[in-house]
Write an enzyme that holds these catalytic residues in place. Structure first.
Site, PDB file in Angstrom:
ATOM      1  N   LYS A 112      27.959  46.649  38.690  1.00 53.69           N
ATOM      2  CA  LYS A 112      28.591  47.527  39.671  1.00 53.69           C
ATOM      3  C   LYS A 112      27.669  48.676  40.079  1.00 53.69           C
ATOM      4  O   LYS A 112      27.641  49.066  41.245  1.00 53.69           O
ATOM      5  CB  LYS A 112      29.907  48.083  39.114  1.00 53.69           C
ATOM      6  CG  LYS A 112      31.003  47.041  39.009  1.00 53.69           C
ATOM      7  CD  LYS A 112      32.326  47.650  38.596  1.00 53.69           C
ATOM      8  CE  LYS A 112      33.408  46.571  38.549  1.00 53.69           C
ATOM      9  NZ  LYS A 112      34.736  47.124  38.278  1.00 53.69           N
ATOM     10  N   LYS A 195      31.878  35.414  40.533  1.00 51.20           N
ATOM     11  CA  LYS A 195      33.332  35.499  40.458  1.00 51.20           C
ATOM     12  C   LYS A 195      33.915  36.138  41.718  1.00 51.20           C
ATOM     13  O   LYS A 195      33.276  36.972  42.358  1.00 51.20           O
ATOM     14  CB  LYS A 195      33.762  36.291  39.218  1.00 51.20           C
ATOM     15  CG  LYS A 195      33.575  37.795  39.318  1.00 51.20           C
ATOM     16  CD  LYS A 195      34.538  38.535  38.366  1.00 51.20           C
ATOM     17  CE  LYS A 195      34.687  39.981  38.789  1.00 51.20           C
ATOM     18  NZ  LYS A 195      35.988  40.555  38.545  1.00 51.20           N
ATOM     19  N   LYS A 198      37.342  42.023  43.674  1.00 56.17           N
ATOM     20  CA  LYS A 198      37.874  43.021  44.603  1.00 56.17           C
ATOM     21  C   LYS A 198      36.768  43.795  45.269  1.00 56.17           C
ATOM     22  O   LYS A 198      36.783  44.035  46.457  1.00 56.17           O
ATOM     23  CB  LYS A 198      38.689  44.056  43.819  1.00 56.17           C
ATOM     24  CG  LYS A 198      40.093  43.670  43.560  1.00 56.17           C
ATOM     25  CD  LYS A 198      40.848  44.868  42.986  1.00 56.17           C
ATOM     26  CE  LYS A 198      42.213  44.413  42.556  1.00 56.17           C
ATOM     27  NZ  LYS A 198      42.562  44.624  41.187  1.00 56.17           N
TER      28      LYS A 198
HETATM   29  P1  ATP Z   1      36.397  44.754  40.427  1.00 57.88           P
HETATM   30  O1  ATP Z   1      35.473  43.715  40.985  1.00 57.88           O
HETATM   31  O2  ATP Z   1      36.486  45.995  41.253  1.00 57.88           O
HETATM   32  O3  ATP Z   1      36.187  45.020  38.951  1.00 57.88           O
HETATM   33  P2  ATP Z   1      38.330  42.812  39.887  1.00 57.88           P
HETATM   34  O4  ATP Z   1      38.359  41.830  40.989  1.00 57.88           O
HETATM   35  O5  ATP Z   1      37.530  42.457  38.668  1.00 57.88           O
HETATM   36  O6  ATP Z   1      37.837  44.156  40.539  1.00 57.88           O
HETATM   37  P3  ATP Z   1      40.223  44.098  38.180  1.00 57.88           P
HETATM   38  O7  ATP Z   1      41.394  44.941  38.557  1.00 57.88           O
HETATM   39  O8  ATP Z   1      39.004  44.749  37.616  1.00 57.88           O
HETATM   40  O9  ATP Z   1      39.803  43.229  39.450  1.00 57.88           O
HETATM   41  O10 ATP Z   1      40.682  42.975  37.162  1.00 57.88           O
HETATM   42  C1  ATP Z   1      42.029  42.690  36.830  1.00 57.88           C
HETATM   43  C2  ATP Z   1      42.083  41.422  35.983  1.00 57.88           C
HETATM   44  O11 ATP Z   1      41.713  40.307  36.775  1.00 57.88           O
HETATM   45  C3  ATP Z   1      41.130  41.430  34.784  1.00 57.88           C
HETATM   46  O12 ATP Z   1      41.809  40.884  33.681  1.00 57.88           O
HETATM   47  C4  ATP Z   1      40.011  40.527  35.205  1.00 57.88           C
HETATM   48  O13 ATP Z   1      39.421  39.879  34.093  1.00 57.88           O
HETATM   49  C5  ATP Z   1      40.746  39.527  36.079  1.00 57.88           C
HETATM   50  N1  ATP Z   1      39.853  38.933  37.061  1.00 57.88           N
HETATM   51  C6  ATP Z   1      39.182  39.603  38.035  1.00 57.88           C
HETATM   52  N2  ATP Z   1      38.469  38.750  38.778  1.00 57.88           N
HETATM   53  C7  ATP Z   1      38.699  37.502  38.268  1.00 57.88           C
HETATM   54  C8  ATP Z   1      38.249  36.189  38.619  1.00 57.88           C
HETATM   55  N3  ATP Z   1      37.435  35.994  39.644  1.00 57.88           N
HETATM   56  N4  ATP Z   1      38.690  35.139  37.883  1.00 57.88           N
HETATM   57  C9  ATP Z   1      39.527  35.329  36.836  1.00 57.88           C
HETATM   58  N5  ATP Z   1      39.985  36.536  36.463  1.00 57.88           N
HETATM   59  C10 ATP Z   1      39.581  37.615  37.159  1.00 57.88           C
HETATM   60 MG    MG Z   2      37.017  44.043  37.241  1.00 55.41          MG
END
Ligand code: ATP
Ligand code: MG
Length: 332
Positions: A112, A195, A198
């Protein structure tokens, strides 16, 4: 009952498909079998600059989506992280137990911060995994349902729990990750090597659950696959197709092998068209339910207030024990 704890950030508004399949879906199942604590982690959200009004709206929106996904406030404790001040308080104690080098090795931080550039990277982003340690330990959680990207942070949590217990005497439960292999990582539709995220995915690679269903359907149809034509689950050689099969399988409860059979001799177009339809059928009621909760903010806030009260009862007790062990003079 064994206890679970997990959190989701109120950034970006809509949850994406990875959040749902990798995490929230498990949360819904675990509330039936576990003493479950789930939170909207607004303290984590501000590690990256947020507009205040948007943050507030997105916090409600996250809670509404969790309820729409099936969390039941009578079966679990759903709350907002900043409503429980003990998170920040134990977070400080944990910061003072963490090595600088140890924190520097966290790959989520490295990814990040590299993306943002050093000038825009906050110290908060650097220490957010340590705050996450406090989040988990406060509730004496036995297991933490998360996606694969969080595995390293759960390892850090175990290390710090053991370090604290070793130094000050038994205080914290050492938690285990709870990561379901099949959905541990949902990949970006345009770049199936990374992956779905967000903060990092481009719009075309990211399925936002609250987008117009038509938009999501279109993204599925233009997902990157490969130049081969066979529909087969092979994450190494066919990451794009495999990702689509994982999503399809999880949303419908159909086994991967069964799907491979169903699409034998058929092209990628057929798979995508069907999956787009599955997606539309799933998100349409989800969006409607989310909107219902948003239309009644008083009820939503009352649910969160009750959740915070339940959470604080547990968190305050743990914090008091930790403060005592560390040697802080009790306030009389
Ligand atoms: P950021 O990229 O800003 O960290 P994020 O997409 O990872 O956002 P979070 O709110 O950090 O979202 O994660 C919430 C939950 O979703 C966590 O348990 C994380 O492991 C899960 N998660 C996030 N992205 C994935 C993905 N691509 N596949 C499976 N699980 C995911
Ligand atoms: Mg995350």
């Amino acid at each position: 009952r064994s206890r679970v704890l997990s959190g989701i950030q109120p950034t970006a508004g809509s949850f994406h498909l990875g959040n749902y399949l990798g995490a929230v879906r498990q949360w819904v199942a675990l509330q039936e079998t576990h003493d479950a604590f789930y939170m909207v982690v607004d303290l984590h959200a501000i590690t990256i600059a947020q507009d205040p009004a948007e943050l507030r709206a997105n916090t409600r929106l996250a809670a509404a989506q969790l309820l729409a996904a099936g969390l039941d406030p009578d079966r679990c404790t759903l709350f907002v992280q900043s409503h429980v001040p003990e998170h920040a308080q134990l977070g400080w104690v944990m910061n003072c137990l963490t090595g600088f080098g140890e924190a520097s090795r966290m790959t989520q931080f490295k990814d990040k911060s590299a993306k943002q550039g050093a000038d825009r990277t906050t110290v908060g982003l650097f220490t957010y995994p340590v705050l996450q340690v406090a989040d988990i330990l406060l509730y004496q959680a036995n297991a933490v349902p998360v996606g694969e990207d969080q595995r390293q942070h759960i390892e850090l949590t175990r290390d710090l729990a053991e370090r604290f217990n070793g130094r000050y005497g038994d205080t914290f439960t050492v938690p285990a990750p709870y990561i379901l292999k099949e959905t541990a990582k949902i990949y970006d539709l345009q770049d199936p090597a990374v992956k779905m995220s967000k903060s990092a995915s481009m719009p075309k690679g990211l399925i936002n659950l609250l987008d117009e269903p038509k938009v999501s359907a279109k993204k599925i149809k233009s997902a990157v696959t490969d130049t081969d034509t066979v529909i087969r689950f092979d994450p190494e050689k066919k990451p794009g197709v495999s990702n689509l099969l994982t999503i399809y399988s999880t949303l419908t409860g159909t086994g991967i092998a069964e799907l491979e059979q169903k699409y034998e001799g058929k092209g990628y177009g057929a798979l995508k068209t069907d999956l787009a339809e599955v997606m539309v059928e799933w998100v349409t009621p989800f969006r409607a339910r989310t909107q219902e909760y948003l239309d009644d903010p008083e009820t939503l806030d009352a649910v969160l207030a009750k959740g915070a009260e339940k959470a604080r009862a547990v968190a305050a007790e743990t914090l008091a024990r930790a403060y005592d062990k560390v040697g802080f003079l009790p306030a009389k």
